[in-house]
Design a protein around this motif. Structure first.
Motif, PDB file in Angstrom:
ATOM      1  N   VAL A 152       0.859  -1.182   0.000  1.00 42.02           N
ATOM      2  CA  VAL A 152       0.000   0.000   0.000  1.00 42.02           C
ATOM      3  C   VAL A 152       0.894   1.230   0.000  1.00 42.02           C
ATOM      4  O   VAL A 152       2.045   1.200   0.451  1.00 42.02           O
ATOM      5  CB  VAL A 152      -0.953   0.033   1.216  1.00 42.02           C
ATOM      6  N   MET A 153       0.355   2.343  -0.490  1.00 42.20           N
ATOM      7  CA  MET A 153       1.158   3.565  -0.557  1.00 42.20           C
ATOM      8  C   MET A 153       0.245   4.777  -0.738  1.00 42.20           C
ATOM      9  O   MET A 153      -0.936   4.649  -1.068  1.00 42.20           O
ATOM     10  CB  MET A 153       2.134   3.500  -1.732  1.00 42.20           C
ATOM     11  N   THR A 154       0.820   5.953  -0.497  1.00 42.32           N
ATOM     12  CA  THR A 154       0.212   7.211  -0.923  1.00 42.32           C
ATOM     13  C   THR A 154       1.278   8.035  -1.621  1.00 42.32           C
ATOM     14  O   THR A 154       2.484   7.909  -1.334  1.00 42.32           O
ATOM     15  CB  THR A 154      -0.385   8.024   0.246  1.00 42.32           C
ATOM     16  N   PHE A 155       0.826   8.874  -2.528  1.00 40.10           N
ATOM     17  CA  PHE A 155       1.691   9.794  -3.278  1.00 40.10           C
ATOM     18  C   PHE A 155       1.029  11.157  -3.221  1.00 40.10           C
ATOM     19  O   PHE A 155      -0.151  11.291  -3.547  1.00 40.10           O
ATOM     20  CB  PHE A 155       1.833   9.315  -4.717  1.00 40.10           C
ATOM     21  N   SER A 156       1.770  12.177  -2.788  1.00 36.68           N
ATOM     22  CA  SER A 156       1.174  13.510  -2.688  1.00 36.68           C
ATOM     23  C   SER A 156       2.169  14.583  -3.118  1.00 36.68           C
ATOM     24  O   SER A 156       3.363  14.490  -2.835  1.00 36.68           O
ATOM     25  CB  SER A 156       0.686  13.791  -1.258  1.00 36.68           C
ATOM     26  N   ILE A 157       1.637  15.575  -3.815  1.00 34.54           N
ATOM     27  CA  ILE A 157       2.410  16.745  -4.240  1.00 34.54           C
ATOM     28  C   ILE A 157       1.905  17.931  -3.439  1.00 34.54           C
ATOM     29  O   ILE A 157       0.695  18.232  -3.450  1.00 34.54           O
ATOM     30  CB  ILE A 157       2.250  17.016  -5.750  1.00 34.54           C
ATOM     31  N   TRP A 158       2.829  18.614  -2.756  1.00 34.83           N
ATOM     32  CA  TRP A 158       2.469  19.740  -1.889  1.00 34.83           C
ATOM     33  C   TRP A 158       3.000  21.040  -2.469  1.00 34.83           C
ATOM     34  O   TRP A 158       4.110  21.087  -3.001  1.00 34.83           O
ATOM     35  CB  TRP A 158       3.019  19.512  -0.478  1.00 34.83           C
ATOM     36  N   ARG A 159       2.187  22.078  -2.332  1.00 29.68           N
ATOM     37  CA  ARG A 159       2.555  23.381  -2.891  1.00 29.68           C
ATOM     38  C   ARG A 159       3.829  23.911  -2.262  1.00 29.68           C
ATOM     39  O   ARG A 159       4.700  24.444  -2.944  1.00 29.68           O
ATOM     40  CB  ARG A 159       1.395  24.369  -2.674  1.00 29.68           C
ATOM     41  N   THR A 160       3.976  23.728  -0.939  1.00 31.51           N
ATOM     42  CA  THR A 160       5.179  24.179  -0.246  1.00 31.51           C
ATOM     43  C   THR A 160       5.580  23.177   0.827  1.00 31.51           C
ATOM     44  O   THR A 160       4.743  22.427   1.351  1.00 31.51           O
ATOM     45  CB  THR A 160       4.971  25.552   0.434  1.00 31.51           C
ATOM     46  N   VAL A 161       6.864  23.197   1.163  1.00 31.30           N
ATOM     47  CA  VAL A 161       7.378  22.360   2.247  1.00 31.30           C
ATOM     48  C   VAL A 161       6.696  22.718   3.557  1.00 31.30           C
ATOM     49  O   VAL A 161       6.358  21.839   4.363  1.00 31.30           O
ATOM     50  CB  VAL A 161       8.906  22.523   2.355  1.00 31.30           C
ATOM     51  N   SER A 162       6.494  24.004   3.803  1.00 31.12           N
ATOM     52  CA  SER A 162       5.910  24.412   5.087  1.00 31.12           C
ATOM     53  C   SER A 162       4.486  23.883   5.240  1.00 31.12           C
ATOM     54  O   SER A 162       4.094  23.449   6.336  1.00 31.12           O
ATOM     55  CB  SER A 162       5.932  25.939   5.221  1.00 31.12           C
ATOM     56  N   GLU A 163       3.688  23.875   4.172  1.00 28.83           N
ATOM     57  CA  GLU A 163       2.329  23.348   4.270  1.00 28.83           C
ATOM     58  C   GLU A 163       2.339  21.830   4.474  1.00 28.83           C
ATOM     59  O   GLU A 163       1.515  21.285   5.219  1.00 28.83           O
ATOM     60  CB  GLU A 163       1.543  23.724   3.014  1.00 28.83           C
ATOM     61  N   MET A 164       3.278  21.162   3.816  1.00 24.81           N
ATOM     62  CA  MET A 164       3.414  19.719   4.024  1.00 24.81           C
ATOM     63  C   MET A 164       3.770  19.415   5.472  1.00 24.81           C
ATOM     64  O   MET A 164       3.205  18.501   6.085  1.00 24.81           O
ATOM     65  CB  MET A 164       4.481  19.170   3.075  1.00 24.81           C
ATOM     66  N   ARG A 165       4.677  20.182   6.049  1.00 27.16           N
ATOM     67  CA  ARG A 165       5.084  19.954   7.435  1.00 27.16           C
ATOM     68  C   ARG A 165       3.946  20.249   8.404  1.00 27.16           C
ATOM     69  O   ARG A 165       3.772  19.534   9.400  1.00 27.16           O
ATOM     70  CB  ARG A 165       6.301  20.814   7.762  1.00 27.16           C
ATOM     71  N   ASP A 166       3.171  21.301   8.141  1.00 29.39           N
ATOM     72  CA  ASP A 166       2.029  21.594   9.015  1.00 29.39           C
ATOM     73  C   ASP A 166       1.068  20.417   9.055  1.00 29.39           C
ATOM     74  O   ASP A 166       0.583  20.026  10.128  1.00 29.39           O
ATOM     75  CB  ASP A 166       1.293  22.848   8.523  1.00 29.39           C
ATOM     76  N   TYR A 167       0.784  19.842   7.882  1.00 34.86           N
ATOM     77  CA  TYR A 167      -0.102  18.673   7.836  1.00 34.86           C
ATOM     78  C   TYR A 167       0.510  17.506   8.607  1.00 34.86           C
ATOM     79  O   TYR A 167      -0.163  16.873   9.428  1.00 34.86           O
ATOM     80  CB  TYR A 167      -0.354  18.272   6.382  1.00 34.86           C
ATOM     81  N   LEU A 212       2.365  19.518 -10.849  1.00 32.28           N
ATOM     82  CA  LEU A 212       3.586  20.178 -10.400  1.00 32.28           C
ATOM     83  C   LEU A 212       3.705  21.582 -10.985  1.00 32.28           C
ATOM     84  O   LEU A 212       4.248  22.479 -10.348  1.00 32.28           O
ATOM     85  CB  LEU A 212       4.806  19.335 -10.773  1.00 32.28           C
ATOM     86  N   ALA A 213       3.183  21.788 -12.201  1.00 37.02           N
ATOM     87  CA  ALA A 213       3.242  23.106 -12.812  1.00 37.02           C
ATOM     88  C   ALA A 213       2.486  24.139 -11.989  1.00 37.02           C
ATOM     89  O   ALA A 213       2.811  25.341 -12.012  1.00 37.02           O
ATOM     90  CB  ALA A 213       2.683  23.052 -14.235  1.00 37.02           C
ATOM     91  N   ALA A 214       1.473  23.702 -11.233  1.00 36.50           N
ATOM     92  CA  ALA A 214       0.703  24.619 -10.405  1.00 36.50           C
ATOM     93  C   ALA A 214       1.496  25.165  -9.237  1.00 36.50           C
ATOM     94  O   ALA A 214       1.083  26.138  -8.590  1.00 36.50           O
ATOM     95  CB  ALA A 214      -0.556  23.921  -9.894  1.00 36.50           C
ATOM     96  N   THR A 215       2.643  24.546  -8.920  1.00 32.39           N
ATOM     97  CA  THR A 215       3.457  25.019  -7.793  1.00 32.39           C
ATOM     98  C   THR A 215       4.519  26.011  -8.231  1.00 32.39           C
ATOM     99  O   THR A 215       5.219  26.570  -7.394  1.00 32.39           O
ATOM    100  CB  THR A 215       4.172  23.828  -7.107  1.00 32.39           C
TER     101      THR A 215
END
Length: 216
Positions: A152-167, A212-215
């Motif tokens: 099993v796995m998940t794959f996620s693209i985050w707009r910023t590192v800081s938002e990923m860390r907050d989550y 990814l282009a959206a980031t």
């Protein structure tokens, strides 16, 4: 990482190859799984798309493979910046975090080989965390995937590192942190890893766009 929103027949053909769907010079590791929506109740049967992880010696090796074996779909290239846990099929990933700017995009993989008796509580525990991610303003795109009962796995693209860390750290909603605590108390998997990456190239489209282009 490659995502193919392909037909049932092609998806099943790739998944039947199990944990070694590719063979090529310069390929270190590959694994395929059927796409599952984040916070979905169960993998669609039959699968309507696949996700493919592959690790290569360098970009030249991947370029040679793609030149001889064009693959449609969405393709992201990325370099690892930290692993928490262990994934022996991809040795040498950095355990000490590689510095990233707070406002640059990030990709996260969660990887697991489930304990069968712990799979039902895993699904119940992970669903609130995945639902939180799905609605998080910092999530640009994401999916779960599975090749049951082995992967099993998940794959996620985050707009910023800081938002990923907050989550990840439960700010302000602790759903993800609660799932981590339950896993540490009684692991859902006999092998698992959380891996962060710096994405550096993408091509193709996923659901009609390049996330990814959206980031940029």
């Amino acid at each position: 990482m490659h995502i193919a929103e392909r037909g049932v027949r092609r998806s099943l053909g790739l998944l039947r190859k199990g944990s070694r769907p590719l063979e090529a010079p310069g390929l270190r590791y590959s694994e395929a799984a059927g796409l599952v929506p984040l916070a979905g109740k169960a993998p669609p049967l039959p699968p309507r798309g696949t996700i493919l992880i592959s690790s290569w010696e360098d970009d030249d090796a991947l370029d040679r493979f793609l030149a001889a074996n064009p693959i449609d779909g969405y393709h992201v290239r990325m370099r690892p910046t930290r692993i928490v846990g262990a994934w022996p099929d991809m040795p040498g990933l950095p355990t000490e975090e590689v510095s990233m700017d707070a406002d640059e995009p990030a990709v996260v993989l969660t990887l697991g080989r489930p304990r069968l008796l712990r799979f039902p509580p895993f699904v119940r525990t992970s669903r609130p965390a995945e639902k939180l991610a799905r609605h998080h303003p910092g999530l640009v795109a994401g999916t779960a995937a599975a090749r049951l009962p082995r992967f099993v796995m998940t794959f996620s693209i985050w707009r910023t590192v800081s938002e990923m860390r907050d989550y990840a750290l439960g700010r302000p909603d602790p759903a993800h942190l609660n799932a981590l605590k339950k896993d540490r108390a009684n692991s859902f998997h006999h092998q698992e890893a959380f891996v962060r990456f710096r994405p550096y190239a993408s091509s193709g489209s996923w659901k009609g766009r390049d996330p990814l282009a959206a980031t940029r």
